[in-house]
Design a protein around this motif. Structure first.
Motif, PDB file in Angstrom:
ATOM      1  N   ASP A  49       0.912  -1.062  -0.039  1.00 16.62           N
ATOM      2  CA  ASP A  49      -0.002  -0.114   0.005  1.00 16.62           C
ATOM      3  C   ASP A  49       0.868   1.331   0.050  1.00 16.62           C
ATOM      4  O   ASP A  49       0.542   2.093  -0.590  1.00 16.62           O
ATOM      5  N   LYS A  50       2.052   1.168   0.686  1.00 13.97           N
ATOM      6  CA  LYS A  50       2.964   2.442   0.777  1.00 13.97           C
ATOM      7  C   LYS A  50       3.619   2.667  -0.495  1.00 13.97           C
ATOM      8  O   LYS A  50       3.721   3.596  -1.141  1.00 13.97           O
TER       9      LYS A  50
ATOM     10  N   VAL B  61       1.165   4.244  -3.010  1.00 20.60           N
ATOM     11  CA  VAL B  61       1.025   5.696  -2.969  1.00 20.60           C
ATOM     12  C   VAL B  61       2.002   6.679  -3.233  1.00 20.60           C
ATOM     13  O   VAL B  61       1.951   7.543  -3.863  1.00 20.60           O
TER      14      VAL B  61
ATOM     15  N   LYS C 277      -8.081   9.785  -4.725  1.00 22.64           N
ATOM     16  CA  LYS C 277      -7.459   8.100  -4.275  1.00 22.64           C
ATOM     17  C   LYS C 277      -7.355   8.216  -2.456  1.00 22.64           C
ATOM     18  O   LYS C 277      -6.625   9.069  -1.974  1.00 22.64           O
TER      19      LYS C 277
ATOM     20  N   ASN D  41      -5.732   6.835   0.441  1.00 23.73           N
ATOM     21  CA  ASN D  41      -4.823   6.182   1.017  1.00 23.73           C
ATOM     22  C   ASN D  41      -4.284   6.740   2.218  1.00 23.73           C
ATOM     23  O   ASN D  41      -4.046   7.858   2.388  1.00 23.73           O
TER      24      ASN D  41
END
Length: 207
Positions: free
Chosen positions: A45-46, A49, A125, A127
């Motif tokens: 996920d990191k 982004v 988005k 995140n």
């Protein structure tokens, strides 16, 4: 002209399987910090982004660059990570890893451009790590680097080759952290074909 790091920055990225010394200058990065196993979803996920912001910066620059500019476009740089482990264990415990993952930015990209891109990503988005991304400059200075081919789990063998090079050429490793530059995508590449630049800081032995 389009700036392509693979073609135009071979000293930094065109690394061979034989170790070499290199002086890394001050470079710009967008960065996220974290800890834990890189196989966990939080890590991916990191990474996602970071690339979302990196591509938003690129597209914004390309849209605004004047035709008369020397560079009107550029290739997004690869993912990098600085890795360390707090414990003194001699074996790797992935759950105890500390990392700073990052994507280099060209010298002409500014902090303001980064902030604008991050805000644009935020608008479309969701995140949770967006606000944790920072724009920073890092100077690694004198380093030893080598191209590692294959599984990440086999990296210790490449580090042994780097350590031997240091001893032979009068260098001493500084600290325990190291940098990895991922030249291809782990989820889209056969493990045997993975290419990773391994790099760590050094000083002269007498220092």
């Amino acid at each position: 002209m389009k700036h392509e790091w693979k073609k135009q920055e071979k000293e930094i990225y065109g690394v061979k399987t034989k170790p070499c010394a290199i002086d890394i200058p001050v470079l710009n990065y967008i960065i996220l910090s974290g800890s834990g196993n890189p196989n966990d979803k939080i890590f991916s996920d990191k990474v996602a982004v970071l690339f979302s912001i990196a591509y938003k910066i690129k597209m914004a620059y390309k849209a605004l660059a004047e035709k008369s500019s020397e560079i009107t476009d550029y290739s997004v740089y690869p993912l990098e990570g600085i890795w360390s482990m707090d414990s003194e264990k001699e074996y790797l415990v992935k759950e105890e890893l500390q990392y700073r993952i990052m994507i280099r930015q060209p010298d002409f990209i500014t902090g303001e451009m980064f902030e604008n891109a991050r805000e644009a990503v935020r608008n479309w988005k969701c995140n949770p790590y967006l606000t944790d991304v920072s724009f920073e400059t890092i100077c690694d200075g004198k380093c030893i680097q080598v191209l590692h081919k294959g599984s990440f789990d086999d990296e210790p063998a490449s580090f042994e080759i780097m350590d031997a090079y240091c001893m032979e050429h009068g260098y001493r490793r500084m600290g325990k952290e190291h940098r990895e530059i991922y030249l291809n995508h782990a989820n889209r590449t056969e493990t045997s074909n993975l290419k990773t630049i391994l790099r760590y800081k050094v000083t002269d032995m007498e220092n």
